[in-house]
Write an enzyme that holds these catalytic residues in place. Structure first.
Site: not given
Length: 416
Positions: A217-220, A223
């Site tokens: 996902n874009p969050y991971g 990061k």
């Protein structure tokens, strides 16, 4: 401004000399010259005293290094995890500067911290956006930081799938701004708040630091990109770097000073603990569990829930062990996975409320099972989770929620 105040406090009419009327005319010129000289001297004295006063720009406690005192910049320090970390740092006698744009943080949390530590030179709050490189550079130029703990980030998996560009900008681009400012101003210690989301959905459990990072996902992904920036830069510098990849955070300050208070509009994306408490308080009609067909024991997602007090302790230990020219990467978790159904049952017991539960389809970007192998952080930092009773952690957080039904209050109210 103390020196200036003292000068102004002197009565204008009190003089240690006098002139007779006969001497007045003959000495008018010399008297005027004397007054001019006196005024000039006083002006010079005022300037010198102001420049050396604590309130003068560039000479506060925060703008100079002090032997035995570690000045830590905490980005996102008004947020849930950042505020708890700031509390611990202040308790450990560190000097702290919080930088936060309050898009996710709470000024009320900062006020609690200021009330707990009102002494000069302990805590300052700066309202700024890390996306503003000019503002960030100015902050670094006016403050003598010894280390940075970088928490600031939007951090909801579901939201990241809906607004990917926002996540890449807020997490990845902003981390680059912080790194550039650290390099420009010689700040050489960085503790980076990362996430288990960088691992994606590994084939084997538990997750070790050597598990391949394949975020889904874009969050991971954002990061992981930030980690790559940091690691590449560390190869060309003598920076001390600690990267902490932590799992699902719960709980609150055991003494009831701080808690989790997400914005009402973010409840849809927030942590499951916040949703459980909102349902128990009647703010929400019930709890929505997304996904019951995962390949787990009961069909719901399995996560490693880490108490915020333990998480903060890991950051403090990482700061103490940070070594110039070296990089440490650590998983921060309990090493035990608990299903969402187990979590809901524990929340019901902790709150004493029979929360209504609605089961829905999976949330985009989620993964079935994630829990850590925390053996490396135990070996190298002597850290291990202490608050591992899920129900007890939720009960502690629930006490704060009951006393703060409106969180810290509205941002406007907190500013008055």
């Amino acid at each position: 401004m103390l020196g200036l105040g003292r000068i102004r406090a002197q009565p204008r009419t009190s003089r240690s000399w006098s002139f007779s009327e006969m001497d007045f005319d003959s000495k008018r010129k010399s008297n005027f010259a004397g007054k001019l000289l006196l005024a000039t001297c006083l002006t010079v004295m005022c300037i010198i005293m102001i420049r050396h006063s604590p309130g003068f720009s560039g000479l506060s406690e925060f703008s100079r290094h002090e032997p035995g005192v570690t000045h830590v910049l905490v980005t996102g320090g008004a947020g849930y995890i950042g505020s708890h970390a700031t509390l611990r740092l202040l308790k450990d006698s560190h000097r702290v500067t919080i930088v936060d744009n309050l898009s996710r943080g709470n000024l009320g949390a900062v006020k609690v911290l200021q009330e707990q530590f009102p002494e000069p030179g302990r805590l300052q709050f700066i309202y700024a956006d890390l996306g503003d490189a000019k503002a960030v550079n100015k902050i670094f130029s006016e403050n003598a930081f010894d280390a940075v703990i970088h928490f600031a980030a939007v951090a909801y998996v579901g939201e990241s799938t809906q607004e990917p560009l926002r996540y890449y900008h807020n997490i990845t681009a902003n981390t680059l701004v912080v790194l550039e400012a650290m390099a420009a101003h010689g700040v050489k210690t960085l503790i980076y708040s990362s996430t288990c989301a960088t691992y994606g959905e590994p084939e084997k459990m538990p997750i070790t630091e050597e598990t391949p990072q394949v975020p889904i996902n874009p969050y991971g992904k954002a990061k992981k990109m930030s980690e790559d920036f940091i690691l590449d830069f560390s190869k060309t510098s003598d920076m001390a770097v600690m990267i902490l990849r932590y799992f699902n955070v719960i709980g609150s300050d055991p003494n009831g000073r701080l808690g989790e208070a997400p914005r009402p509009e973010l409840r849809e994306h927030g942590r499951i603990s916040g949703a459980c408490f909102d349902a128990a308080l009647g703010i929400l009609p019930g709890l929505k569990v997304k996904g019951t067909d995962y390949k787990t024991a009961d069909g719901t997602c399995v996560r490693d829930y880490i108490d915020v007090t333990d998480l903060v302790d890991a950051h403090v230990k990482a700061l103490a062990k940070a070594t110039p020219g070296k990089v440490g990467i650590y998983n921060v978790g309990t090493g035990k996975g608990r299903s969402v159904k187990e979590f809901v049952d524990a929340c019901k017991k902790a709150t004493g409320v029979d929360i209504k539960v609605e089961y829905l389809d999976r949330r985009p970007g989620d993964y079935a099972e994630v829990f850590s192998d925390p053996s490396k952080i135990y070996r190298e930092l002597n850290w291990t989770a202490q608050y591992t009773d899920l129900e007890q952690s939720l009960r502690t957080a629930w006490r704060w929620q009951q006393k703060h039904r409106n969180g810290y209050g509205s941002p406007l109210a907190m500013a008055i």
